[in-house]
Design a protein around this motif. Structure first.
Motif, PDB file in Angstrom:
ATOM      1  N   GLU A 262      45.623  80.773   2.706  1.00 39.67           N
ATOM      2  CA  GLU A 262      46.834  80.807   3.534  1.00 39.67           C
ATOM      3  C   GLU A 262      47.075  82.199   4.108  1.00 39.67           C
ATOM      4  O   GLU A 262      47.427  82.344   5.279  1.00 39.67           O
ATOM      5  CB  GLU A 262      48.049  80.363   2.720  1.00 39.67           C
ATOM      6  N   SER A 263      46.886  83.218   3.289  1.00 42.19           N
ATOM      7  CA  SER A 263      47.088  84.592   3.768  1.00 42.19           C
ATOM      8  C   SER A 263      46.061  84.956   4.831  1.00 42.19           C
ATOM      9  O   SER A 263      46.392  85.604   5.831  1.00 42.19           O
ATOM     10  CB  SER A 263      46.997  85.577   2.608  1.00 42.19           C
ATOM     11  N   GLN A 264      44.820  84.540   4.614  1.00 37.56           N
ATOM     12  CA  GLN A 264      43.782  84.812   5.612  1.00 37.56           C
ATOM     13  C   GLN A 264      44.132  84.140   6.937  1.00 37.56           C
ATOM     14  O   GLN A 264      44.008  84.746   8.006  1.00 37.56           O
ATOM     15  CB  GLN A 264      42.429  84.287   5.129  1.00 37.56           C
ATOM     16  N   GLN A 265      44.587  82.894   6.861  1.00 38.68           N
ATOM     17  CA  GLN A 265      44.923  82.164   8.083  1.00 38.68           C
ATOM     18  C   GLN A 265      46.123  82.800   8.786  1.00 38.68           C
ATOM     19  O   GLN A 265      46.133  82.926  10.011  1.00 38.68           O
ATOM     20  CB  GLN A 265      45.212  80.707   7.755  1.00 38.68           C
ATOM     21  N   GLU A 266      47.120  83.230   8.016  1.00 39.99           N
ATOM     22  CA  GLU A 266      48.275  83.904   8.621  1.00 39.99           C
ATOM     23  C   GLU A 266      47.856  85.186   9.329  1.00 39.99           C
ATOM     24  O   GLU A 266      48.339  85.485  10.426  1.00 39.99           O
ATOM     25  CB  GLU A 266      49.319  84.216   7.552  1.00 39.99           C
ATOM     26  N   ARG A 267      46.958  85.948   8.701  1.00 42.07           N
ATOM     27  CA  ARG A 267      46.489  87.182   9.338  1.00 42.07           C
ATOM     28  C   ARG A 267      45.760  86.883  10.642  1.00 42.07           C
ATOM     29  O   ARG A 267      45.934  87.583  11.644  1.00 42.07           O
ATOM     30  CB  ARG A 267      45.578  87.956   8.386  1.00 42.07           C
ATOM     31  N   LEU A 268      44.922  85.844  10.632  1.00 45.01           N
ATOM     32  CA  LEU A 268      44.192  85.490  11.854  1.00 45.01           C
ATOM     33  C   LEU A 268      45.145  85.036  12.955  1.00 45.01           C
ATOM     34  O   LEU A 268      44.972  85.396  14.125  1.00 45.01           O
ATOM     35  CB  LEU A 268      43.170  84.393  11.552  1.00 45.01           C
TER      36      LEU A 268
ATOM     37  N   TYR B 169      44.541  72.487  19.469  1.00 44.42           N
ATOM     38  CA  TYR B 169      44.837  73.338  18.329  1.00 44.42           C
ATOM     39  C   TYR B 169      43.601  74.109  17.897  1.00 44.42           C
ATOM     40  O   TYR B 169      42.517  73.565  17.820  1.00 44.42           O
ATOM     41  CB  TYR B 169      45.374  72.500  17.170  1.00 44.42           C
ATOM     42  N   LYS B 170      43.796  75.390  17.591  1.00 46.26           N
ATOM     43  CA  LYS B 170      42.680  76.238  17.217  1.00 46.26           C
ATOM     44  C   LYS B 170      42.449  76.141  15.717  1.00 46.26           C
ATOM     45  O   LYS B 170      43.380  76.173  14.930  1.00 46.26           O
ATOM     46  CB  LYS B 170      42.980  77.681  17.611  1.00 46.26           C
ATOM     47  N   SER B 171      41.215  76.038  15.328  1.00 49.22           N
ATOM     48  CA  SER B 171      40.866  75.962  13.920  1.00 49.22           C
ATOM     49  C   SER B 171      40.314  77.308  13.468  1.00 49.22           C
ATOM     50  O   SER B 171      39.444  77.886  14.111  1.00 49.22           O
ATOM     51  CB  SER B 171      39.820  74.874  13.695  1.00 49.22           C
ATOM     52  N   TYR B 172      40.838  77.775  12.358  1.00 48.50           N
ATOM     53  CA  TYR B 172      40.393  79.049  11.804  1.00 48.50           C
ATOM     54  C   TYR B 172      39.423  78.845  10.644  1.00 48.50           C
ATOM     55  O   TYR B 172      39.056  79.799   9.980  1.00 48.50           O
ATOM     56  CB  TYR B 172      41.600  79.851  11.312  1.00 48.50           C
ATOM     57  N   ASN B 173      39.022  77.612  10.378  1.00 39.08           N
ATOM     58  CA  ASN B 173      38.212  77.317   9.198  1.00 39.08           C
ATOM     59  C   ASN B 173      36.905  78.100   9.160  1.00 39.08           C
ATOM     60  O   ASN B 173      36.455  78.505   8.095  1.00 39.08           O
ATOM     61  CB  ASN B 173      37.919  75.821   9.110  1.00 39.08           C
ATOM     62  N   ARG B 174      36.298  78.321  10.303  1.00 39.62           N
ATOM     63  CA  ARG B 174      35.009  79.018  10.287  1.00 39.62           C
ATOM     64  C   ARG B 174      35.156  80.505   9.986  1.00 39.62           C
ATOM     65  O   ARG B 174      34.180  81.175   9.672  1.00 39.62           O
ATOM     66  CB  ARG B 174      34.281  78.794  11.601  1.00 39.62           C
ATOM     67  N   PHE B 175      36.376  81.041  10.084  1.00 42.88           N
ATOM     68  CA  PHE B 175      36.595  82.456   9.820  1.00 42.88           C
ATOM     69  C   PHE B 175      37.096  82.724   8.402  1.00 42.88           C
ATOM     70  O   PHE B 175      37.200  83.870   8.001  1.00 42.88           O
ATOM     71  CB  PHE B 175      37.614  83.030  10.809  1.00 42.88           C
ATOM     72  N   LEU B 176      37.436  81.675   7.660  1.00 41.94           N
ATOM     73  CA  LEU B 176      38.015  81.852   6.331  1.00 41.94           C
ATOM     74  C   LEU B 176      36.930  82.030   5.277  1.00 41.94           C
ATOM     75  O   LEU B 176      35.856  81.447   5.367  1.00 41.94           O
ATOM     76  CB  LEU B 176      38.891  80.650   5.972  1.00 41.94           C
ATOM     77  N   ASP B 177      37.243  82.827   4.270  1.00 41.87           N
ATOM     78  CA  ASP B 177      36.319  83.080   3.168  1.00 41.87           C
ATOM     79  C   ASP B 177      36.676  82.151   2.008  1.00 41.87           C
ATOM     80  O   ASP B 177      37.680  82.343   1.332  1.00 41.87           O
ATOM     81  CB  ASP B 177      36.427  84.542   2.735  1.00 41.87           C
ATOM     82  N   TYR B 178      35.853  81.136   1.803  1.00 42.98           N
ATOM     83  CA  TYR B 178      36.107  80.145   0.755  1.00 42.98           C
ATOM     84  C   TYR B 178      35.484  80.532  -0.585  1.00 42.98           C
ATOM     85  O   TYR B 178      35.612  79.795  -1.553  1.00 42.98           O
ATOM     86  CB  TYR B 178      35.552  78.779   1.179  1.00 42.98           C
ATOM     87  N   SER B 179      34.828  81.667  -0.651  1.00 41.48           N
ATOM     88  CA  SER B 179      34.101  82.022  -1.875  1.00 41.48           C
ATOM     89  C   SER B 179      35.035  82.336  -3.042  1.00 41.48           C
ATOM     90  O   SER B 179      34.651  82.177  -4.198  1.00 41.48           O
ATOM     91  CB  SER B 179      33.186  83.214  -1.607  1.00 41.48           C
ATOM     92  N   LYS B 180      36.259  82.767  -2.768  1.00 37.28           N
ATOM     93  CA  LYS B 180      37.176  83.153  -3.840  1.00 37.28           C
ATOM     94  C   LYS B 180      38.120  82.032  -4.271  1.00 37.28           C
ATOM     95  O   LYS B 180      38.929  82.226  -5.166  1.00 37.28           O
ATOM     96  CB  LYS B 180      38.006  84.350  -3.389  1.00 37.28           C
ATOM     97  N   VAL B 181      38.028  80.877  -3.636  1.00 33.83           N
ATOM     98  CA  VAL B 181      38.923  79.772  -3.980  1.00 33.83           C
ATOM     99  C   VAL B 181      38.566  79.259  -5.372  1.00 33.83           C
ATOM    100  O   VAL B 181      37.406  78.957  -5.651  1.00 33.83           O
ATOM    101  CB  VAL B 181      38.808  78.628  -2.944  1.00 33.83           C
TER     102      VAL B 181
END
Length: 172
Positions: free
Chosen positions: A137-143, A50-62
């Protein structure tokens, strides 16, 4: 070694210094170890797949959850689980006071795990509410969508290359 024990276990050849009981115990132990190691190996390969997208997500706005903004209640759960879930207060209801979001979590029999899961769900919903298209979630869906488009393009390109090769070599 397993073959030797297998032969000894099936009474094909015993050494004089090894008792049949010890052979049976060793054979059972080795079979369990092989089975456990094999299943661990398979599980680890599934996790790698399974591919992880965690390194591409922007957590600054959470948004951050402040404990003084939360109202927590422990209530009795319902559903399957029998007496343990029906008599204990292990379901968690979390309310985020500023936004009015309410989460009820009764996924496990443990109160602590339900508290943790409820906070994760509340944080995810709060992120979707506050950030909208910039939520995790939206960022991950886009990726994921971007990756699927790349895969389709790659597959189409390979099919086109195969067709041009077949035409060039007159193999059709």
């Amino acid at each position: 070694m397993l073959k030797l024990l297998n032969r000894a276990y099936n009474n094909q050849s015993y050494d004089t210094h090894i008792s049949p009981l010890i052979v049976k115990k060793m054979y059972g132990f080795l079979c369990r170890e092989v089975k456990n190691n094999w299943s661990n190996l398979l599980n680890s390969q599934e996790q790698i797949r399974y591919k992880s997208y965690n390194r591409f997500l922007d957590y600054s706005k959470v948004p951050r959850l402040e404990e003084n903004d939360l109202q927590e209640q422990h209530v009795r759960g319902s559903g399957p689980g029998g007496q343990a879930t029906n008599k204990t207060n292990n379901a968690v209801i979390l309310k985020h006071k500023p936004t009015g979001l309410v989460i009820k979590c009764h996924q496990t029999r443990s109160l602590e795990q339900n508290r943790k899961i409820a906070r994760e769900i509340l944080l995810r919903k709060l992120d979707n509410l506050v950030n909208g298209l910039d939520s995790l979630e939206s960022q991950q869906e886009r990726l994921m969508k971007k990756d699927s488009i790349k895969k389709r393009q790659k597959k189409k390109k390979l099919a086109d290359l195969k067709n041009t090769f077949m035409e060039r070599e007159n193999l059709k």
